[in-house]
Design a protein around this motif. Structure first.
Motif, PDB file in Angstrom:
ATOM      1  N   ARG A  48       1.038  -1.255   0.079  1.00  0.00           N
ATOM      2  CA  ARG A  48       0.026  -0.214  -0.025  1.00  0.00           C
ATOM      3  C   ARG A  48       0.694   1.242  -0.013  1.00  0.00           C
ATOM      4  O   ARG A  48       1.556   1.305   0.699  1.00  0.00           O
ATOM      5  CB  ARG A  48      -0.832  -0.034   1.102  1.00  0.00           C
ATOM      6  CG  ARG A  48      -1.654   1.365   1.331  1.00  0.00           C
ATOM      7  CD  ARG A  48      -2.813   0.959   2.051  1.00  0.00           C
ATOM      8  NE  ARG A  48      -3.868   0.584   1.480  1.00  0.00           N
ATOM      9  CZ  ARG A  48      -5.191   0.418   1.767  1.00  0.00           C
ATOM     10  NH1 ARG A  48      -5.624   0.878   2.615  1.00  0.00           N
ATOM     11  NH2 ARG A  48      -6.049  -0.366   0.649  1.00  0.00           N
ATOM     12  N   LEU A  49       0.618   2.037  -0.946  1.00  0.00           N
ATOM     13  CA  LEU A  49       1.503   3.448  -1.232  1.00  0.00           C
ATOM     14  C   LEU A  49       0.817   4.341  -0.303  1.00  0.00           C
ATOM     15  O   LEU A  49      -0.323   4.841  -0.827  1.00  0.00           O
ATOM     16  CB  LEU A  49       1.645   3.495  -2.658  1.00  0.00           C
ATOM     17  CG  LEU A  49       2.220   2.438  -3.485  1.00  0.00           C
ATOM     18  CD1 LEU A  49       2.226   2.962  -4.854  1.00  0.00           C
ATOM     19  CD2 LEU A  49       3.697   2.156  -3.062  1.00  0.00           C
ATOM     20  N   LEU A  50       1.442   4.992   0.647  1.00  0.00           N
ATOM     21  CA  LEU A  50       0.842   6.067   1.339  1.00  0.00           C
ATOM     22  C   LEU A  50       1.319   7.408   1.121  1.00  0.00           C
ATOM     23  O   LEU A  50       2.588   7.583   1.985  1.00  0.00           O
ATOM     24  CB  LEU A  50       0.920   5.619   2.755  1.00  0.00           C
ATOM     25  CG  LEU A  50       0.037   4.323   3.364  1.00  0.00           C
ATOM     26  CD1 LEU A  50       0.061   4.175   4.891  1.00  0.00           C
ATOM     27  CD2 LEU A  50      -1.669   4.706   3.048  1.00  0.00           C
ATOM     28  N   ASP A  51       0.973   8.139   0.248  1.00  0.00           N
ATOM     29  CA  ASP A  51       1.611   9.367  -0.366  1.00  0.00           C
ATOM     30  C   ASP A  51       1.354  10.461   0.800  1.00  0.00           C
ATOM     31  O   ASP A  51      -0.185  10.476   0.858  1.00  0.00           O
ATOM     32  CB  ASP A  51       1.143   9.885  -1.631  1.00  0.00           C
ATOM     33  CG  ASP A  51       2.066  10.952  -2.294  1.00  0.00           C
ATOM     34  OD1 ASP A  51       2.355  11.877  -1.418  1.00  0.00           O
ATOM     35  OD2 ASP A  51       2.214  10.893  -3.276  1.00  0.00           O
ATOM     36  N   PRO A  52       2.179  11.133   1.472  1.00  0.00           N
ATOM     37  CA  PRO A  52       1.527  12.022   2.619  1.00  0.00           C
ATOM     38  C   PRO A  52       0.983  13.209   1.953  1.00  0.00           C
ATOM     39  O   PRO A  52      -0.108  13.618   2.472  1.00  0.00           O
ATOM     40  CB  PRO A  52       2.997  12.812   2.848  1.00  0.00           C
ATOM     41  CG  PRO A  52       3.858  12.327   2.079  1.00  0.00           C
ATOM     42  CD  PRO A  52       3.558  11.001   1.419  1.00  0.00           C
ATOM     43  N   GLU A  53       1.013  13.496   0.399  1.00  0.00           N
ATOM     44  CA  GLU A  53       0.132  14.702  -0.287  1.00  0.00           C
ATOM     45  C   GLU A  53      -1.424  14.244  -0.216  1.00  0.00           C
ATOM     46  O   GLU A  53      -2.240  15.181  -0.093  1.00  0.00           O
ATOM     47  CB  GLU A  53       0.772  14.784  -1.486  1.00  0.00           C
ATOM     48  CG  GLU A  53       1.989  15.560  -1.525  1.00  0.00           C
ATOM     49  CD  GLU A  53       2.579  15.869  -2.732  1.00  0.00           C
ATOM     50  OE1 GLU A  53       1.788  15.502  -3.788  1.00  0.00           O
ATOM     51  OE2 GLU A  53       3.816  16.609  -2.617  1.00  0.00           O
ATOM     52  N   THR A  54      -1.575  12.777  -0.186  1.00  0.00           N
ATOM     53  CA  THR A  54      -3.281  12.123  -0.191  1.00  0.00           C
ATOM     54  C   THR A  54      -3.926  12.794   1.176  1.00  0.00           C
ATOM     55  O   THR A  54      -4.723  13.041   1.167  1.00  0.00           O
ATOM     56  CB  THR A  54      -2.827  10.836  -0.295  1.00  0.00           C
ATOM     57  OG1 THR A  54      -2.448  10.407  -1.243  1.00  0.00           O
ATOM     58  CG2 THR A  54      -4.451  10.332  -0.249  1.00  0.00           C
TER      59      THR A  54
END
Length: 577
Positions: A284-290
């Protein structure tokens, strides 16, 4: 002989007397040494301060850090060791003010740039503070590995991997006999990030392996013919950087690592599971910008936005967000928290897991293997004197009862619940064993939501409505509650997906929420006490003018944000009547 009730009262009284005697002893010690005394029952503990002293050192020294400030904070005057200047001051409570272990702790703090201000407290009170170490994130829970990708490499890959098709071609053209495992993994990860995938699935099959990206909730094949030999090397590499056991292949494992992208880091949560032909992995890719989604970016209509703003600014109450896994509940609650967060409020969360880090918020994670559950965490949080609490999920009666009581005692509580719609919140709480008499006064707002794919703004196609559908839509708009601005939705056109390079030929790019909001007003409380069945509450919701998720979805179709197919996939066939 004393009866059982008298025995309990007597034991309680004796316990209170022992504690009072212990506090008096601590006070006398403080007076003798010329040090300040502190009664910890009246003092909140900062998790940021607590973690300045490692738990093992704290227990050895019989001391705990309470607060950090430039001036010594809000604690009483008289502590030993505070100094002037610009260094931060740490307030430390101890039951062993003359121990060499405490001196060692003070020296460590000083070497880290902190001056210690020492207070004497009772032993039992300090040991009670030690329980709060369960809130301090363990090092082992932090990101254990990092994949460094240079900004230049990312820029290079971004030019090549703009669409899902380009990622598919890039992987298809890899010379698997010559390419290194690291370079292959780099392409997979960079490809997932470039096209906005939320998850990367690696699946072993009998003669080959498969790689799939989840984009906007839908899985897409990236490679259906990935060589098994290379796949096994990729799996081992991922396990290595995620700090997972390489030799364990018959049990599930969970880990994490980070992708360094220069200006930011993307956290990758890794889950492995055994299968018939080898291990499967989901990243799971958790991009902080999301996580930067604000309240106004959630996609709420103006009337729903007004309801949300009114309720999240209340001093107390319980706001429950419902929906299945992956419906965006946490993102919505994070947006609420960010909207109301300010330095004057103490906000604590207990989550499973922590999805994204929120600035100015103390976030903690449950650890069931250590006995630290939502209910236990919530009990501990209440002793931290918070203004606002976020509980990841209400799963059982204990958690539900404590959350409701917290909302009745001056706290604003946010949480999630697994139900199909907002109306189902009350029956679900009753099923968990909560008394209806408690639900009405505590619950302020129930929300239900789903995510639907957003039409690609670059290629969506305008389509004129036929007369039959136009008539259905007109009747649909006419029956909506008065709070909806009906003029805004009168149109002769809707939009349909097409597909272009910007959306990888899918026709959709990104997702938007569809919501329903049910406020708990006075008549709602009365109804719950008399009859908490779905049918009764549904009728009341209709009288209150609730707009359902499906109706909100149709309105978003008329705005050109999504399609009827997406709304029906999330909510079922549209009920025009």
């Amino acid at each position: 002989m004393f009866g059982a009730k008298q025995q309990t009262v007597l034991q309680k009284k004796l316990g209170e007397m022992r504690r009072e005697a212990e506090e008096r002893d601590a006070y006398r010690t403080a007076q003798k040494l010329g040090i300040g005394y502190i009664d910890l029952k009246t003092v909140p503990v900062s998790i940021d301060a607590l973690k300045l002293i490692p738990e093992e050192d704290a227990r050895k020294a019989g001391a705990a850090a309470l607060e950090v400030s430039a001036q010594g904070g809000s604690l009483p005057a008289g502590g030993r060791g505070a100094s002037g200047g610009k260094r931060n001051v740490v307030a430390v409570a101890t039951y062993a003010p003359q121990s060499p272990e405490l001196e060692a702790v003070i020296k460590k703090l000083k070497s880290s740039g902190y001056d210690a201000r020492i207070f004497v407290a009772s032993r039992s009170a300090v040991e009670k503070i030690f329980e709060s170490y369960s809130f301090v994130p363990k090092e082992s829970k932090e990101i254990t590995g990092k994949v460094e990708i240079s900004p230049e490499r990312i820029a290079e890959l971004a030019k090549e991997l703009k669409t899902l098709r380009s990622v598919q071609e890039e992987i298809k053209n890899i010379d698997f006999a010559q390419a290194s495992t690291t370079s292959i993994l780099e392409i997979i990860l960079a490809g997932g990030l470039s096209v906005g995938a939320s998850d990367i699935h690696l699946e072993a099959e009998e003669e080959k392996a498969r790689i799939r990206f989840r984009m906007d909730g839908i899985l897409h094949d990236v490679s259906a013919n990935f060589p098994l030999k290379n796949y096994e090397h990729i799996v081992s590499r991922i396990k290595l950087i995620s700090n997972l056991k390489l030799n364990v292949r018959d049990k599930p494992q969970d880990g994490r690592f980070a992708i360094g992208l220069g200006r930011k880091e993307v956290e990758v949560r890794v889950s492995t599971a055994p299968s018939d032909f080898g291990e499967t992995i989901v990243m799971r890719l958790l991009d902080p910008e999301t996580a930067a989604v604000g309240l106004k970016e959630l996609g709420l209509r103006e009337d729903d936005l007004e309801i949300a703003e009114r309720n999240i600014k209340m001093p107390n109450g319980l706001i429950l967000n419902t929906g299945p896994t992956g419906s965006g509940k946490t993102t919505t609650l994070y947006a609420f928290i960010k909207e109301i967060s300010n330095p004057g409020l103490k906000i604590i969360t207990i989550e499973d897991p922590i999805e994204y880090r929120l600035e100015g918020v103390e976030q903690t994670q449950v650890e069931p293997e250590s006995g630290y559950t939502f209910a236990d965490g919530l009990r501990s949080i209440m002793r931290q004197d918070p203004d606002i609490i976020l509980v990841g999920e209400v799963r059982d009666r204990d958690t539900a009862d404590i959350a409701l009581q917290a909302s009745l005692t001056g706290h604003l509580v946010f949480s999630t619940l697994h139900t199909n719609d907002a109306i189902g919140t009350v029956p679900r709480l009753v099923d968990l064993g909560v008394r209806p008499a408690t639900i009405g006064p505590a619950l302020t707002l129930a929300i239900a939501q789903r995510l639907v794919r957003r039409l690609c703004a670059n290629c969506k196609k305008e389509t004129k409505l036929d007369e039959k559908l136009k008539s259905k839509i007109k009747a649909f708009i006419d029956k909506l509650p008065s709070r909806v601005d009906k003029k805004h939705y009168k149109t002769d056109y809707i939009y349909e997906p097409v597909g272009c390079d910007k959306c990888s030929g899918i026709g959709y790019k990104g997702r938007v929420g569809i919501f329903e909001f049910l406020e708990s007003k006075s008549e709602f409380e009365e109804a719950i006490l008399k009859d908490s069945t779905r049918l009764t509450l549904k009728e009341l919701a209709k009288k209150q003018g609730m707009v359902t998720m499906q109706e909100d979805g149709v309105l978003k179709v008329l705005e050109g944000r999504t399609s009827f197919e997406e709304v029906e996939s999330a909510t079922g066939p549209i009920k025009w009547q």
